[in-house]
Design an enzyme around this catalytic site. Structure first.
Site, mmCIF file in Angstrom:
data_model
loop_
_atom_site.group_PDB
_atom_site.id
_atom_site.type_symbol
_atom_site.label_atom_id
_atom_site.label_comp_id
_atom_site.label_asym_id
_atom_site.label_seq_id
_atom_site.Cartn_x
_atom_site.Cartn_y
_atom_site.Cartn_z
ATOM 1 N N ASP A 85 0.699 -1.151 0.001
ATOM 2 C CA ASP A 85 -0.013 0.036 0.033
ATOM 3 C C ASP A 85 0.928 1.272 -0.091
ATOM 4 O O ASP A 85 0.500 2.262 -0.554
ATOM 5 C CB ASP A 85 -0.868 0.033 1.193
ATOM 6 C CG ASP A 85 -2.045 -1.098 1.015
ATOM 7 O OD1 ASP A 85 -2.094 -1.596 -0.140
ATOM 8 O OD2 ASP A 85 -2.877 -1.008 2.044
ATOM 9 N N ASP A 175 21.277 -17.083 6.452
ATOM 10 C CA ASP A 175 20.427 -17.805 7.163
ATOM 11 C C ASP A 175 20.584 -19.359 6.633
ATOM 12 O O ASP A 175 20.379 -20.250 7.683
ATOM 13 C CB ASP A 175 18.841 -17.330 7.084
ATOM 14 C CG ASP A 175 18.527 -16.617 7.962
ATOM 15 O OD1 ASP A 175 18.921 -16.484 9.238
ATOM 16 O OD2 ASP A 175 18.036 -15.404 7.580
HETATM 17 C C1 3PY Z 1 20.675 -13.993 4.475
HETATM 18 O O1 3PY Z 1 21.990 -14.283 4.000
HETATM 19 O O2 3PY Z 1 20.004 -14.821 5.033
HETATM 20 C C2 3PY Z 1 19.849 -12.888 4.087
HETATM 21 O O3 3PY Z 1 18.662 -12.973 4.350
HETATM 22 C C3 3PY Z 1 20.841 -12.023 3.144
HETATM 23 O O4 3PY Z 1 19.667 -11.007 2.595
HETATM 24 MG MG MG Z 2 18.056 -14.177 5.890
#
Ligand code: 3PY
Ligand code: MG
Length: 258
Positions: A85, A175
């Site tokens: 939005d 991650d």
């Molecule tokens: C990661 O490397 O986990 C990310 O979210 C990078 O943007």
């Molecule tokens: Mg990440």
């Protein structure tokens, strides 16, 4: 509604290069837009970038070229709707681990009948001045990218990619490495293998594979493109600042040494 070149590039699996903004100030968007990126993504997950900061960044980008994207803080209807939005051309949704989670992201981003996004006057439709056009075009123009950043997501990659409305996926290498018990070891063969599995699944599904090359070098960018990634974020504003400052200071120290 302006045609969204990012969604078109995703669907055509054409290379499209952006970067990541963690500093929520319009000046950052203005300066990075001058560099000529295809898109700039505000990171609403790991920073203090909230709705007000995103609006400042989007205003900084207005009329300058790069499409404003946002990595929403979480996969929720509210987080996705608010940023759309406010004028985001697409959302990058973090930590999507299953087809059900991908479906939830798409539902939040799409107007009925595909989704549950509510209609209103907002910045995205020029405060209602372009209501009808935006309502008719938004589902076809707004990009929905889901982040693959866990072992579970890699295991479910085919099902995630099969979700209609997912335009592509984006690997979060940090991650991802953490989820395999190798935090920060993004070049470890186990992580590289997981990335290759995601790219292959994207190729089979005809959808875009994206990755964040957090610490870009000519080799790492060439490698990502060579592997088949087309939706590529190079660097982060904070890294650009840090690297530029480090080089400048090192040059000054060297020039004044001895
Ligand atoms: C990661 O490397 O986990 C990310 O979210 C990078 O943007
Ligand atoms: Mg990440």
């Amino acid at each position: 509604m302006t045609p969204n070149p990012v969604r078109r590039a995703l669907l055509a699996r054409r290379v499209c290069i952006g970067t990541w903004i963690q500093i929520g100030h319009a000046t950052v968007a203005e300066v990075l837009a001058n560099a000529g990126f295809d898109w700039l993504c505000a990171d609403g997950k790991h920073t203090d970038i909230g709705v007000a900061e995103f609006v400042a960044l989007a205003r900084g980008l207005h009329g300058r070229g790069p499409v404003p994207l946002v990595r929403v803080r979480e996969n929720s209807t509210l987080a996705i709707r608010q940023m759309l939005d406010l004028g985001a051309g697409g959302v990058i949704v973090p930590l999507v681990n299953s087809a059900a989670e991908a479906e939830a992201a798409v539902r939040a981003a799409k107007y009925p009948p595909q989704g549950v996004r509510g209609f209103a006057f907002h910045r995205g439709n020029n405060w209602g001045a372009d209501f009808a056009d935006y309502a008719a075009q938004a589902n076809a123009e707004i990009a929905v990218v889901v982040m693959i950043e866990s072992r579970q997501a890699v295991e479910n990659i085919d099902a995630i990619l099969a979700v209609e409305g997912v335009d592509g996926v984006f690997i979060g290498p940090y991650d991802m490495s953490g989820s395999y018990g190798l935090p920060g070891r993004t070049t470890d063969p186990v992580i590289q293998q997981a990335c290759a599995r995601v790219v292959e699944a994207c190729r089979n599904a005809g959808k875009a594979a994206g990755i964040h090359v957090v610490l870009p070098t000519p080799e790492s960018i060439r490698q990502a493109i060579g592997q088949g990634f087309t939706f590529i974020a190079v660097g982060v504003d904070t890294i650009f600042l840090s690297q530029g400052a480090t080089v400048a200071l090192a040059s000054a120290r060297a020039a004044t040494a001895g």
